[in-house]
Design an enzyme around this catalytic site. Structure first.
Site, PDB file in Angstrom:
ATOM      1  N   GLN A  18      12.535 -43.739  22.260  1.00 45.51           N
ATOM      2  CA  GLN A  18      12.359 -45.204  22.293  1.00 45.51           C
ATOM      3  C   GLN A  18      10.946 -45.599  22.713  1.00 45.51           C
ATOM      4  O   GLN A  18      10.285 -46.409  22.073  1.00 45.51           O
ATOM      5  CB  GLN A  18      13.325 -45.829  23.302  1.00 45.51           C
ATOM      6  CG  GLN A  18      14.786 -45.605  23.024  1.00 45.51           C
ATOM      7  CD  GLN A  18      15.620 -46.503  23.914  1.00 45.51           C
ATOM      8  OE1 GLN A  18      15.780 -47.686  23.622  1.00 45.51           O
ATOM      9  NE2 GLN A  18      16.147 -45.964  24.999  1.00 45.51           N
ATOM     10  N   ALA A  41      11.642 -37.066  28.180  1.00 47.93           N
ATOM     11  CA  ALA A  41      12.560 -36.857  29.300  1.00 47.93           C
ATOM     12  C   ALA A  41      13.917 -36.461  28.753  1.00 47.93           C
ATOM     13  O   ALA A  41      14.212 -36.697  27.579  1.00 47.93           O
ATOM     14  CB  ALA A  41      12.697 -38.138  30.125  1.00 47.93           C
ATOM     15  N   THR A  57      17.331 -37.709  28.840  1.00 45.61           N
ATOM     16  CA  THR A  57      17.855 -39.028  29.229  1.00 45.61           C
ATOM     17  C   THR A  57      19.376 -39.162  29.052  1.00 45.61           C
ATOM     18  O   THR A  57      19.914 -40.243  29.275  1.00 45.61           O
ATOM     19  CB  THR A  57      17.170 -40.151  28.422  1.00 45.61           C
ATOM     20  OG1 THR A  57      17.357 -39.882  27.036  1.00 45.61           O
ATOM     21  CG2 THR A  57      15.694 -40.242  28.726  1.00 45.61           C
ATOM     22  N   TYR A  87       7.088 -41.901  33.523  1.00 44.73           N
ATOM     23  CA  TYR A  87       8.159 -42.895  33.731  1.00 44.73           C
ATOM     24  C   TYR A  87       9.300 -42.293  34.530  1.00 44.73           C
ATOM     25  O   TYR A  87       9.685 -41.144  34.320  1.00 44.73           O
ATOM     26  CB  TYR A  87       8.662 -43.419  32.379  1.00 44.73           C
ATOM     27  CG  TYR A  87       7.559 -44.140  31.658  1.00 44.73           C
ATOM     28  CD1 TYR A  87       7.332 -45.491  31.886  1.00 44.73           C
ATOM     29  CD2 TYR A  87       6.675 -43.438  30.833  1.00 44.73           C
ATOM     30  CE1 TYR A  87       6.258 -46.142  31.287  1.00 44.73           C
ATOM     31  CE2 TYR A  87       5.604 -44.079  30.233  1.00 44.73           C
ATOM     32  CZ  TYR A  87       5.405 -45.427  30.463  1.00 44.73           C
ATOM     33  OH  TYR A  87       4.342 -46.064  29.893  1.00 44.73           O
ATOM     34  N   ASP A 137      15.494 -46.324  37.763  1.00 42.63           N
ATOM     35  CA  ASP A 137      16.259 -46.987  38.822  1.00 42.63           C
ATOM     36  C   ASP A 137      17.286 -46.027  39.440  1.00 42.63           C
ATOM     37  O   ASP A 137      17.745 -46.248  40.554  1.00 42.63           O
ATOM     38  CB  ASP A 137      16.986 -48.211  38.246  1.00 42.63           C
ATOM     39  CG  ASP A 137      17.753 -47.887  36.965  1.00 42.63           C
ATOM     40  OD1 ASP A 137      17.152 -47.268  36.053  1.00 42.63           O
ATOM     41  OD2 ASP A 137      18.947 -48.240  36.854  1.00 42.63           O
ATOM     42  N   TYR A 145      20.688 -36.392  36.756  1.00 39.54           N
ATOM     43  CA  TYR A 145      19.542 -36.979  36.051  1.00 39.54           C
ATOM     44  C   TYR A 145      18.591 -37.636  37.063  1.00 39.54           C
ATOM     45  O   TYR A 145      17.387 -37.376  37.069  1.00 39.54           O
ATOM     46  CB  TYR A 145      20.049 -38.005  35.026  1.00 39.54           C
ATOM     47  CG  TYR A 145      18.985 -38.931  34.479  1.00 39.54           C
ATOM     48  CD1 TYR A 145      18.089 -38.510  33.489  1.00 39.54           C
ATOM     49  CD2 TYR A 145      18.870 -40.250  34.942  1.00 39.54           C
ATOM     50  CE1 TYR A 145      17.114 -39.376  32.997  1.00 39.54           C
ATOM     51  CE2 TYR A 145      17.900 -41.114  34.449  1.00 39.54           C
ATOM     52  CZ  TYR A 145      17.027 -40.671  33.476  1.00 39.54           C
ATOM     53  OH  TYR A 145      16.066 -41.525  32.987  1.00 39.54           O
ATOM     54  N   TRP A 170      17.305 -49.412  32.231  1.00 40.24           N
ATOM     55  CA  TRP A 170      18.140 -49.866  31.113  1.00 40.24           C
ATOM     56  C   TRP A 170      17.313 -50.121  29.835  1.00 40.24           C
ATOM     57  O   TRP A 170      17.342 -51.220  29.267  1.00 40.24           O
ATOM     58  CB  TRP A 170      18.883 -51.130  31.501  1.00 40.24           C
ATOM     59  CG  TRP A 170      19.774 -51.027  32.712  1.00 40.24           C
ATOM     60  CD1 TRP A 170      19.779 -50.053  33.667  1.00 40.24           C
ATOM     61  CD2 TRP A 170      20.800 -51.957  33.102  1.00 40.24           C
ATOM     62  NE1 TRP A 170      20.722 -50.315  34.617  1.00 40.24           N
ATOM     63  CE2 TRP A 170      21.366 -51.486  34.291  1.00 40.24           C
ATOM     64  CE3 TRP A 170      21.280 -53.153  32.559  1.00 40.24           C
ATOM     65  CZ2 TRP A 170      22.404 -52.147  34.952  1.00 40.24           C
ATOM     66  CZ3 TRP A 170      22.298 -53.819  33.217  1.00 40.24           C
ATOM     67  CH2 TRP A 170      22.852 -53.321  34.395  1.00 40.24           C
TER      68      TRP A 170
HETATM   69  N1  LIG Z   1      16.578 -44.862  28.312  1.00 42.58           N
HETATM   70  C1  LIG Z   1      16.741 -45.499  29.466  1.00 42.58           C
HETATM   71  O1  LIG Z   1      17.661 -46.318  29.608  1.00 42.58           O
HETATM   72  C2  LIG Z   1      15.820 -45.257  30.625  1.00 42.58           C
HETATM   73  C3  LIG Z   1      16.078 -45.899  31.860  1.00 42.58           C
HETATM   74  C4  LIG Z   1      15.215 -45.663  32.936  1.00 42.58           C
HETATM   75  C5  LIG Z   1      14.130 -44.806  32.782  1.00 42.58           C
HETATM   76  N2  LIG Z   1      13.914 -44.192  31.573  1.00 42.58           N
HETATM   77  C6  LIG Z   1      12.775 -43.289  31.444  1.00 42.58           C
HETATM   78  O2  LIG Z   1      11.889 -43.841  30.473  1.00 42.58           O
HETATM   79  C7  LIG Z   1      11.229 -42.774  29.774  1.00 42.58           C
HETATM   80  C8  LIG Z   1      11.376 -42.980  28.275  1.00 42.58           C
HETATM   81  O3  LIG Z   1      12.745 -42.898  27.930  1.00 42.58           O
HETATM   82  P1  LIG Z   1      13.264 -43.153  26.435  1.00 42.58           P
HETATM   83  O4  LIG Z   1      14.380 -44.132  26.546  1.00 42.58           O
HETATM   84  O5  LIG Z   1      12.119 -43.422  25.524  1.00 42.58           O
HETATM   85  O6  LIG Z   1      13.891 -41.724  26.116  1.00 42.58           O
HETATM   86  P2  LIG Z   1      14.512 -41.207  24.737  1.00 42.58           P
HETATM   87  O7  LIG Z   1      14.567 -42.292  23.734  1.00 42.58           O
HETATM   88  O8  LIG Z   1      15.738 -40.462  25.096  1.00 42.58           O
HETATM   89  O9  LIG Z   1      13.403 -40.161  24.246  1.00 42.58           O
HETATM   90  C9  LIG Z   1      13.251 -38.938  24.873  1.00 42.58           C
HETATM   91  C10 LIG Z   1      11.934 -38.324  24.488  1.00 42.58           C
HETATM   92  O10 LIG Z   1      11.926 -37.030  25.068  1.00 42.58           O
HETATM   93  C11 LIG Z   1      11.588 -36.083  24.093  1.00 42.58           C
HETATM   94  N3  LIG Z   1      12.384 -34.843  24.223  1.00 42.58           N
HETATM   95  C12 LIG Z   1      13.711 -34.759  24.302  1.00 42.58           C
HETATM   96  N4  LIG Z   1      14.098 -33.463  24.349  1.00 42.58           N
HETATM   97  C13 LIG Z   1      12.957 -32.752  24.306  1.00 42.58           C
HETATM   98  C14 LIG Z   1      12.680 -31.372  24.326  1.00 42.58           C
HETATM   99  N5  LIG Z   1      13.639 -30.458  24.433  1.00 42.58           N
HETATM  100  N6  LIG Z   1      11.403 -30.989  24.271  1.00 42.58           N
HETATM  101  C15 LIG Z   1      10.441 -31.899  24.194  1.00 42.58           C
HETATM  102  N7  LIG Z   1      10.625 -33.244  24.141  1.00 42.58           N
HETATM  103  C16 LIG Z   1      11.883 -33.642  24.215  1.00 42.58           C
HETATM  104  C17 LIG Z   1      11.957 -36.688  22.770  1.00 42.58           C
HETATM  105  O11 LIG Z   1      11.138 -36.030  21.818  1.00 42.58           O
HETATM  106  P3  LIG Z   1      11.096 -36.426  20.253  1.00 42.58           P
HETATM  107  O12 LIG Z   1      10.152 -37.562  20.199  1.00 42.58           O
HETATM  108  O13 LIG Z   1      10.609 -35.227  19.542  1.00 42.58           O
HETATM  109  O14 LIG Z   1      12.502 -36.791  19.893  1.00 42.58           O
HETATM  110  C18 LIG Z   1      11.735 -38.172  22.986  1.00 42.58           C
HETATM  111  O15 LIG Z   1      10.437 -38.552  22.637  1.00 42.58           O
HETATM  112  C19 LIG Z   1      11.843 -41.490  30.313  1.00 42.58           C
HETATM  113  O16 LIG Z   1      11.030 -40.980  31.336  1.00 42.58           O
HETATM  114  C20 LIG Z   1      13.157 -41.918  30.915  1.00 42.58           C
HETATM  115  O17 LIG Z   1      13.598 -41.058  31.943  1.00 42.58           O
HETATM  116  C21 LIG Z   1      14.724 -44.413  30.487  1.00 42.58           C
END
Ligand SMILES: NC(=O)c1ccc[n+]([C@@H]2O[C@H](COP(=O)([O-])OP(=O)(O)OC[C@H]3O[C@@H](n4cnc5c(N)ncnc54)[C@H](OP(=O)(O)O)[C@@H]3O)[C@@H](O)[C@H]2O)c1
Length: 291
Positions: free
Chosen positions: A10, A61, A63, A100, A103, A126, A151
């Site tokens: 995302q 990450a 996630t 990043y 919460d 997590y 979120w």
């Molecule tokens: N999603 C939420 O609700 C949420 C809430 C709070 C904090 N955050 C934090 O915000 C940040 C961005 O989250 P997001 O929602 O963008 O996450 P996401 O949509 O789940 O994307 C995860 C990313 O991690 C990469 N990834 C996953 N598995 C991998 C692996 N085995 N090796 C290398 N890369 C891998 C993916 O690579 P590809 O691009 O190749 O798929 C993707 O770019 C993270 O640090 C997360 O912890 C997220």
């Protein structure tokens, strides 16, 4: 050159969108997705040395919060080992690192917004690994910014908005948890706010942990109501009834905090950043993407 770790997630996708119109003084961006990161602990360090980015933004990450409870090694590798290696490189190369967090580092006690100095006490694996990742960066000696967000939603990937629209097209009744509070955050707004903050860091870097999320607060039930009320394709929706339920009626493998509210006072004070309300961002995303 800005090196964004992540390509299809995302936030990684949001950087691709926002950087179409935002000219960053750190240069243009390159993206490293999971295919290019096969071996996180081995090859990445030499890769970074070859690329010599002016800045690294780590959006990658693990996630999948519930799956993380059992898929622990994979979660640890992405949420702890990867940021540790990035931070080691950044410390050696004097390259700033943006990362990043979540919460879910808080236990979520009380009803007032958390401030960054509040005690952390993750309720799930997590959250535990995200906190360890923060600590690795914090102690690395690198220049860093860690943004705790909440979120996250966007028009790509897996998120609550997309799940609700899928379920709302299949079912006429849905029960949604109404006792967990926080701020939905639009990935594009998070990317834009990050780039704006980075511009303010250009001449003198200030490392730190900051909350960064859209303004306002809601619970998952009201969030779902807003999604269905503003979905552009109303004909596709079968949903007639949304039922608010307590978390106790929706058991999940990972426990979640009931209070995920994050105070934005620090980022406003240090960088003059104030993100727009989450529901305004949601409406714009649904309208722009016709979803
Ligand atoms: N999603 C939420 O609700 C949420 C809430 C709070 C904090 N955050 C934090 O915000 C940040 C961005 O989250 P997001 O929602 O963008 O996450 P996401 O949509 O789940 O994307 C995860 C990313 O991690 C990469 N990834 C996953 N598995 C991998 C692996 N085995 N090796 C290398 N890369 C891998 C993916 O690579 P590809 O691009 O190749 O798929 C993707 O770019 C993270 O640090 C997360 O912890 C997220």
């Amino acid at each position: 050159m800005i090196l964004v770790i992540g390509r299809n997630g995302q936030l990684a996708q949001a950087f691709q969108t926002v950087l179409l119109s935002f000219k960053s003084s750190y240069g243009s961006a390159q993206y490293l997705g999971r295919d290019e990161l096969q071996s996180i602990d081995g090859e990445i360090f030499s890769r970074l040395k070859r690329l010599q980015p002016s800045l690294i933004i780590n959006t990658a990450a693990y996630t999948a919060v519930d799956k993380a409870e059992t898929d622990r090694d994979a979660c640890f590798l992405l949420n702890v080992t990867l940021p540790k290696i990035l931070a080691e490189y950044c410390a050696q190369a004097s390259t700033p690192l943006v990362h990043y967090s979540t919460d879910y580092v808080y236990a979520g006690v009380g009803t007032t917004p958390h401030v960054e100095s509040d005690p952390t006490a993750p309720l799930n694996y997590y959250g535990e690994t995200k906190l360890r990742g923060e600590m690795e960066i914090n102690s690395s000696g690198s220049k860093f910014l860690i943004f705790r967000t909440s979120w996250v939603f966007s028009s790509v990937g897996v998120n609550f908005v997309k799940s609700m629209l899928r379920l709302g097209a299949e079912k006429d009744t849905l029960s949604i948890v109404s006792d967990q509070w926080g701020a939905p955050t639009f990935a594009d707004d998070l990317a834009l706010a990050t780039l704006q903050i980075l511009e303010k860091q250009k001449n003198s870097w200030r490392s730190g942990i900051y909350h960064l999320a859209n303004a306002g607060e809601t619970n998952w039930y009201h969030f779902a109501e807003k999604i269905f009320a503003n979905a552009t394709n109303q004909q596709a929706l079968k949903i007639k009834l949304l039922k608010p339920i307590p978390s106790s009626e929706f058991p999940t493998p990972a426990r979640r905090p009931v209070n995920s509210r994050l105070s934005m006072a620090k980022v406003a004070r240090d960088f003059g950043i104030q993100m727009r309300p989450w529901d305004v961002a949601l409406m714009q995303m649904l309208f722009d993407q016709r979803i």
